[in-house]
Scaffold this motif. Structure first.
Motif, short mmCIF file in Angstrom:
data_model
loop_
_atom_site.label_atom_id
_atom_site.label_comp_id
_atom_site.label_asym_id
_atom_site.label_seq_id
_atom_site.Cartn_x
_atom_site.Cartn_y
_atom_site.Cartn_z
N LYS A 42 0.85 -1.15 0.02
CA LYS A 42 -0.09 0.01 -0.23
C LYS A 42 0.98 1.33 0.09
O LYS A 42 1.83 1.24 0.77
CB LYS A 42 -0.86 -0.04 1.27
N ARG A 43 0.51 2.26 -0.83
CA ARG A 43 1.05 3.57 -0.78
C ARG A 43 -0.18 4.50 -0.82
O ARG A 43 -1.01 4.44 -1.55
CB ARG A 43 1.60 3.98 -2.08
N GLY A 75 3.21 10.17 -8.70
CA GLY A 75 4.07 10.08 -7.54
C GLY A 75 4.09 8.62 -6.83
O GLY A 75 5.09 8.09 -6.51
N LEU A 76 2.76 8.38 -6.55
CA LEU A 76 2.68 7.20 -6.00
C LEU A 76 3.02 5.87 -6.61
O LEU A 76 3.48 5.04 -5.77
CB LEU A 76 1.02 6.76 -5.55
N ILE A 83 -2.93 3.54 -3.38
CA ILE A 83 -2.66 2.68 -4.45
C ILE A 83 -2.27 1.33 -3.78
O ILE A 83 -1.23 1.43 -2.99
CB ILE A 83 -1.80 3.07 -5.51
N TYR A 84 -2.80 0.21 -4.19
CA TYR A 84 -2.44 -1.27 -3.75
C TYR A 84 -1.94 -1.89 -5.03
O TYR A 84 -2.56 -1.98 -6.10
CB TYR A 84 -3.83 -2.11 -3.18
N ARG A 85 -0.90 -2.70 -4.62
CA ARG A 85 -0.24 -3.20 -5.84
C ARG A 85 0.18 -4.79 -5.48
O ARG A 85 0.73 -5.04 -4.23
CB ARG A 85 1.10 -2.56 -6.14
N LEU A 86 -0.24 -5.87 -6.20
CA LEU A 86 -0.06 -7.00 -5.73
C LEU A 86 0.70 -7.61 -6.96
O LEU A 86 0.28 -7.80 -8.15
CB LEU A 86 -1.51 -7.77 -5.58
N GLN A 87 2.00 -8.33 -6.74
CA GLN A 87 2.78 -8.97 -7.55
C GLN A 87 2.23 -10.37 -7.83
O GLN A 87 1.62 -10.98 -6.67
CB GLN A 87 4.04 -9.05 -7.16
N VAL A 106 -3.43 -3.99 -9.84
CA VAL A 106 -3.29 -2.66 -9.13
C VAL A 106 -4.86 -2.27 -8.76
O VAL A 106 -5.57 -2.28 -9.28
CB VAL A 106 -2.69 -1.43 -9.99
N VAL A 107 -4.90 -1.78 -7.57
CA VAL A 107 -6.22 -1.08 -7.16
C VAL A 107 -6.08 0.25 -6.67
O VAL A 107 -5.22 0.58 -6.06
CB VAL A 107 -7.32 -1.96 -6.22
N VAL A 108 -6.60 1.13 -7.28
CA VAL A 108 -6.59 2.61 -6.71
C VAL A 108 -7.89 2.99 -6.02
O VAL A 108 -9.03 2.75 -6.63
CB VAL A 108 -6.53 3.52 -8.09
N VAL A 109 -7.71 3.39 -4.75
CA VAL A 109 -9.06 3.83 -3.81
C VAL A 109 -8.91 5.48 -3.82
O VAL A 109 -7.71 5.95 -3.49
CB VAL A 109 -8.88 3.20 -2.76
#
Length: 124
Positions: free
Chosen positions: A37-38, A116-117, A45-49, A94-97
């Protein structure tokens, strides 16, 4: 055929295919709880590899009262992700909240924050 509703040959479709979208609530939850999470001022923004391909999802809460504003925010974020999808790994979801105060932010500030995120969340 209705005038203006046909397709033009040679025009590239610039959208996300169904397979490139995160749609189901269980998929959103998996990315949010298992991913990194950033957090920014208006966006998270959540990123899952290691996912099954490059996929994107956008979540905007009902705290943003106007549906018109919610849809405009989604279009802005979706366009940015589409144009910058090379910044993400091929196997990354990727999920953007979008948080409630984002409705008061202009689209250019939203794009800058999202950029930036993404930069701060790049894997090393």
């Amino acid at each position: 055929m209705i005038f203006g509703m046909g397709t033009c040959s040679g025009v590239r479709k610039e959208g996300f295919s169904r397979s490139a979208r995160v749609k189901k609530p269980i998929e959103f939850r998996r990315i949010i709880f298992e991913g990194t999470k950033r957090r920014g001022r208006n966006l998270i923004i959540y990123r899952l590899q290691g996912a099954e391909g490059q996929r994107f999802g956008i979540r905007i809460g009902r705290g943003t009262k106007s549906a018109v504003v919610r849809n405009k925010l989604k279009r802005t974020i979706r366009e940015f992700l589409r144009k910058n999808k090379d910044a993400f790994a091929r196997d990354e979801s990727v999920v953007v909240v979008c948080r409630a105060p984002a409705e008061a932010v202009n689209p250019e500030q939203l794009r800058e924050e999202l950029a930036g995120l993404i930069r701060s969340g790049k894997p090393s």
